[in-house]
Structures are given as C-alpha cells and as structure tokens.
Design a protein around this motif. Structure first.
Motif, PDB file in Angstrom:
ATOM      1  N   MET A 213       0.855  -1.191   0.000  1.00  0.00           N
ATOM      2  CA  MET A 213       0.000   0.000   0.000  1.00  0.00           C
ATOM      3  C   MET A 213       0.889   1.238   0.000  1.00  0.00           C
ATOM      4  O   MET A 213       1.448   1.620   1.035  1.00  0.00           O
TER       5      MET A 213
ATOM      6  N   ALA B  31      -0.070   4.183  -1.780  1.00  0.00           N
ATOM      7  CA  ALA B  31      -0.839   5.408  -2.056  1.00  0.00           C
ATOM      8  C   ALA B  31      -0.810   6.374  -0.874  1.00  0.00           C
ATOM      9  O   ALA B  31      -0.818   5.960   0.283  1.00  0.00           O
TER      10      ALA B  31
ATOM     11  N   ASP C 259      -6.409  11.343   4.438  1.00  0.00           N
ATOM     12  CA  ASP C 259      -6.937  10.855   5.713  1.00  0.00           C
ATOM     13  C   ASP C 259      -8.395  11.258   5.905  1.00  0.00           C
ATOM     14  O   ASP C 259      -9.135  10.585   6.593  1.00  0.00           O
TER      15      ASP C 259
ATOM     16  N   LEU D  59      -4.781   0.293   4.392  1.00  0.00           N
ATOM     17  CA  LEU D  59      -3.714  -0.602   4.864  1.00  0.00           C
ATOM     18  C   LEU D  59      -4.151  -1.341   6.135  1.00  0.00           C
ATOM     19  O   LEU D  59      -3.967  -2.553   6.263  1.00  0.00           O
TER      20      LEU D  59
ATOM     21  N   PHE E 114       3.711   2.045   3.653  1.00  0.00           N
ATOM     22  CA  PHE E 114       4.688   3.126   3.572  1.00  0.00           C
ATOM     23  C   PHE E 114       4.405   4.102   4.701  1.00  0.00           C
ATOM     24  O   PHE E 114       3.255   4.202   5.159  1.00  0.00           O
TER      25      PHE E 114
ATOM     26  N   LYS F  78       3.287   2.681  13.198  1.00  0.00           N
ATOM     27  CA  LYS F  78       2.413   2.313  12.066  1.00  0.00           C
ATOM     28  C   LYS F  78       2.464   0.815  11.795  1.00  0.00           C
ATOM     29  O   LYS F  78       1.454   0.197  11.450  1.00  0.00           O
TER      30      LYS F  78
ATOM     31  N   LYS G  49      -1.151  -0.891  12.016  1.00  0.00           N
ATOM     32  CA  LYS G  49      -1.762  -1.238  10.736  1.00  0.00           C
ATOM     33  C   LYS G  49      -1.655  -2.723  10.415  1.00  0.00           C
ATOM     34  O   LYS G  49      -2.148  -3.168   9.384  1.00  0.00           O
TER      35      LYS G  49
HETATM   36  N1  CTP Z   1      -2.962   4.387   4.225  1.00  0.00           N
HETATM   37  C1  CTP Z   1      -4.113   3.745   3.766  1.00  0.00           C
HETATM   38  N2  CTP Z   1      -5.323   4.325   3.943  1.00  0.00           N
HETATM   39  C2  CTP Z   1      -5.442   5.507   4.574  1.00  0.00           C
HETATM   40  C3  CTP Z   1      -4.285   6.172   5.057  1.00  0.00           C
HETATM   41  C4  CTP Z   1      -3.062   5.583   4.848  1.00  0.00           C
HETATM   42  O1  CTP Z   1      -3.998   2.661   3.175  1.00  0.00           O
HETATM   43  N3  CTP Z   1      -6.643   6.046   4.723  1.00  0.00           N
HETATM   44  C5  CTP Z   1      -1.673   3.706   4.082  1.00  0.00           C
HETATM   45  C6  CTP Z   1      -0.721   4.354   3.099  1.00  0.00           C
HETATM   46  O2  CTP Z   1      -0.882   3.807   1.806  1.00  0.00           O
HETATM   47  C7  CTP Z   1       0.625   3.981   3.692  1.00  0.00           C
HETATM   48  C8  CTP Z   1       0.365   3.942   5.184  1.00  0.00           C
HETATM   49  O3  CTP Z   1      -1.034   3.757   5.318  1.00  0.00           O
HETATM   50  O4  CTP Z   1       1.031   2.681   3.311  1.00  0.00           O
HETATM   51  C9  CTP Z   1       0.799   5.120   5.968  1.00  0.00           C
HETATM   52  O5  CTP Z   1       0.273   6.290   5.481  1.00  0.00           O
HETATM   53  P1  CTP Z   1       0.543   7.682   6.236  1.00  0.00           P
HETATM   54  O6  CTP Z   1      -0.233   8.738   5.552  1.00  0.00           O
HETATM   55  O7  CTP Z   1       2.018   7.883   6.422  1.00  0.00           O
HETATM   56  O8  CTP Z   1      -0.043   7.344   7.656  1.00  0.00           O
HETATM   57  P2  CTP Z   1      -1.371   7.695   8.360  1.00  0.00           P
HETATM   58  O9  CTP Z   1      -2.030   6.450   8.782  1.00  0.00           O
HETATM   59  O10 CTP Z   1      -2.169   8.613   7.522  1.00  0.00           O
HETATM   60  O11 CTP Z   1      -0.847   8.414   9.654  1.00  0.00           O
HETATM   61  P3  CTP Z   1      -0.398   9.926   9.875  1.00  0.00           P
HETATM   62  O12 CTP Z   1      -1.040  10.726   8.790  1.00  0.00           O
HETATM   63  O13 CTP Z   1      -0.916  10.217  11.217  1.00  0.00           O
HETATM   64  O14 CTP Z   1       1.098   9.924   9.804  1.00  0.00           O
END
Ligand code: CTP
Length: 408
Positions: free
Chosen positions: A279, A281, A285, A316, A332, A346, A350
């Motif tokens: 994952m 992308a 959020d 994820l 990621f 994470k 996750k």
């Molecule tokens: N991701 C996902 N779905 C979401 C948010 C994130 O699948 N709604 C996945 C991204 O593809 C990535 C990982 O989660 O592999 C981390 O994304 P990141 O944006 O760094 O983390 P967040 O969970 O959004 O945490 P934060 O914004 O608090 O750092």
C-alpha cells in the motif's frame, strides 16, 4: 557507475531499432543498457534511419551500426548469422507493427528480420505504434503467435501518442522499464514470484469538495507504479489501484483507476485474496463530509463556506487485519519528523509485516522526485537503504518480498 547495479555486466545485447517516432527513445535505452554494464550492438532498419541517425546510435553505443544485409564490409566483419548468435539477448525497441508481422510469418528481407529469423537467443520486443494499429486484429494475431513462439514483450503502455488527440495502448514502454525487463530476462528463470498475486496502491486520492474542487496531495505515484512493475518483472500477477496521476500505467500490470479513498478502499477489498499487498498510495486521511453536488458559490459579505471533514477508511489497516489477509503486507510511512518511531507505531497499528519509511520534508525532494532514501522496518529490526532511484527501491523491495514469501 555509482548508484546503479551492474546487473547487465558483460551481457551482449543486439538492439534492433525499427522505424517509428519512438525510435528517439532508443537513444536513451542504449544509455540505460550501457550504464547497467551491457555491450550494445545496434541494427537499424531503413525506416529507423528516417527517425534517428546511425551516427547518433553509433556514438551512444560505441559500436558499429549494422543496417545492410548485403553490405560486403559488414558481412566480412561479422556476417548476419554471427550477428544473430553472438549475443545474449535480441532486443527489438521500438518494434513496429510491420516488424512484428514479419517476425510472426518468418519473413527475412532485410538485416533486422533476417537476424530475428536466424537467432537462437531470447528475443524481447517493445512494441510502439498507433493504438488502432496495436488493437488491429492482424497485429493481435501476430502478437499471439509470437508469444506462442516464446517471444517476450514489454509494453506497450497506455498514454498520449505523437499524433495529437490520439491516446490509448500503443506507447513504447519507458527505456528504464525495457532495460529492467531485459535484465530480468537475462537472469533467466529468475521469477521467484511466478504464480503469486499482488495488489499495489499508488498515487494520491482526490476528495471532492464540490463538482469542480477537491482536496489532494503531492504524491506523483512514481514509487507505487515502480513497485507494481518490479513485482510483475519477478513473475507476480499484479493489480495496481491508482489514484489520479499523470504518469503512464506500468507495463505488464492490470491498472484500476480511482479518484477517492473510498473507491480505492472498495477496489482493494474486491481483489482479495492476494499473496502480497503493498500500500503505497498517499490516501487522504479525510474527505469532505458535506461535499456538494453543485458548485459552492460565494455570497457577497458571507463568511467562507466551512469544510466539515470526516475520516476516510484506512485501507492498509483494513487489509492488515482482514480475514483474507495477504501473506505479506507492506505499508509506507511518509514522515517529516521522528521517522523511525512513527514508522514503528504504524507497523503495529496497521498490522503490516514491513513499513518502508521515508522523509518527505520538502527539502528532501522525495515527494514527486525520482529518487528515494528509505528505511525498511520489520518487527525484528530496521534497515537503512542508500540513496537510490525509485526504480531501484522498487526492485530491492520486490526481492525482499519474494524472500519473505519464500521463508513462510
Ligand atoms: N494508508 C491507507 N489508507 C489511509 C491512510 C493511509 O492505506 N486512509 C496507508 C498508506 O498507503 C501507507 C500507510 O497507510 O502505506 C501510511 O500512510 P501515512 O499517511 O504515512 O499514515 P497515516 O495512517 O495517515 O498516519 P499519519 O497521517 O498520522 O502519519
């Protein structure tokens, strides 16, 4: 050459260039092959010489350029049979519709087609032509025949054509992609992900505010697309779920295009079960809870319309805890501070096996750029990788995933 694996070191590639606008990309392809250590010996058709000059091809390849079947000099030098056999791989890029037709039917009326008929080495073709020519029943029949004969293909890809207004499947794969496919082929049978299925997300998501406005982020999709292509090169059957990006679909991968996080979420869930999920992308959020069907108008004297946000599904996290959880789940972590600590959190939260963490502070140039410097975290430790291109990160990660899968 620093930063590049000499994965084609000592390999001799006979590069056949046919006529087509994509022939200009062959110049870059020669560079890409040589920087990976390959010796490139070019053969040009008469039509190819209408698009690029033998002088340029010769200078970049540091080799004599062969073009004439009946040249006494060339025949005395190596001869067409030796030319066909004295190599490790025959690469046809661009491969025109005309040359594919000749290959399929065993015609040999110029040096390129004769060499292809005479060779006993693997042949890789990178087709490039107008989308109508590619989808024509005759071309598709020829390609099926060639595949059955064991000819390998890279591309074509979907994208804009040289002719304005013409878009579709027909663009030649990018030179880096062709060089990497050639390297994978020469590794010979080295397809540790054969028979495995993989799902990759890539790019940003667009969350609508109204029919004309949306919330987005700076993700280009380059890293995710490169990972999808790298997994495919190792033999996996890959589905890529991509948010809105401007880069072309990667070769050898099924691509599903989505806009919003919720669409990405359902596209991903509908493809389970798979063996591997990566994952990548940059999923938004939040989405706008009150997105409007009509364009929001400003009213004189009124305060700006408030945006009420609501949380998007965490794709994820859903996949990492799913009853149909893939055997290897990779996420990621895009961070701007406390990279390792945040990434470690994470990993647990996750349900991932690996988290690839990178620093996306603007000064690193990673977001939207072509290079990446990552740390790979697993429950047993952290590996810091050197500064690499996104394609190199993708190759390493695909190998690591293959090793993990083999361990289980
Ligand atoms: N991701 C996902 N779905 C979401 C948010 C994130 O699948 N709604 C996945 C991204 O593809 C990535 C990982 O989660 O592999 C981390 O994304 P990141 O944006 O760094 O983390 P967040 O969970 O959004 O945490 P934060 O914004 O608090 O750092």
């Amino acid at each position: 050459m620093a930063g590049l694996f000499m994965e084609l070191g000592g390999k001799r590639i006979l590069l056949i260039i046919t006529g087509g606008i994509a022939a200009y990309k062959s110049l870059d392809l020669i560079r890409r092959l040589r920087e990976r250590g390959a010796d490139v010996r070019p053969v040009m058709t008469a039509a190819a010489q209408e698009f690029v000059t033998p002088l340029a091809v010769g200078a970049l390849s540091a080799s004599h350029v062969y073009s004439d079947l009946f040249s006494r000099e060339d025949e005395q030098d190596v001869g067409h049979i030796r030319l066909a056999r004295d190599c490790d791989l025959v690469l046809v890029a661009p491969a025109s519709a005309d040359l594919l037709a000749k290959m399929a039917h065993g015609l040999a009326n110029d040096l390129a087609s004769t060499v292809l008929l005479a060779t006993d080495k693997p042949v890789l073709a990178a087709p490039a032509m107008n989308p109508k020519m590619w989808s024509a029943p005759a071309t598709q029949r020829n390609v099926d025949m060639l595949r059955a004969d064991g000819i390998c293909f890279v591309g074509p890809m979907r994208g804009e054509m040289a002719e304005s207004g013409e878009a579709g499947l027909g663009r030649m794969a990018e030179p880096v992609e062709i060089a990497e496919t050639a390297a994978a082929l020469l590794r010979g049978g080295d397809r540790p992900l054969e028979g495995r299925t993989a799902l990759v997300t890539s790019g940003p998501t667009h969350e609508p505010i109204d029919p004309v406005r949306y919330i987005a982020n700076r993700s280009s999709g380059r890293q995710g697309h490169a990972i999808a292509a790298a997994l495919a090169r190792l033999g996996a059957d890959v589905t890529l779920v991509s948010g809105p990006v401007t880069i072309p679909d990667p070769a050898g991968v099924k691509t599903i295009h989505v806009e919003r996080a919720e669409e990405m979420h359902s596209a991903v869930l509908s493809r389970l079960p798979v063996d591997i999920a990566v994952m990548v992308a940059a999923v938004a959020d939040w989405r706008v809870a009150t997105s409007s069907d009509q364009k929001i108008k400003k009213q004189a004297g009124d305060a700006p319309a408030p945006l009420i946000l609501t949380e998007n599904p965490d794709i994820l996290k859903t996949v990492g805890h799913h009853v149909k959880r893939p055997r290897v789940v990779v996420g990621f972590a895009a961070e701007t501070q406390d990279i390792e600590e945040n990434a470690l959190r994470k990993l647990e939260r996750k349900g991932a096996d690996l988290i690839v963490a990178n620093d996306v502070s603007p000064e690193t140039g990673i977001m939207g750029g072509s290079r990446n410097r990552v740390k790979v975290l697993s429950p047993t430790g952290v590996e810091a990788w050197p500064d690499l291109t996104k394609d190199e990160v993708a190759d390493r990660l695909a190998r690591l995933i293959a090793e993990r899968l083999a361990e289980r």
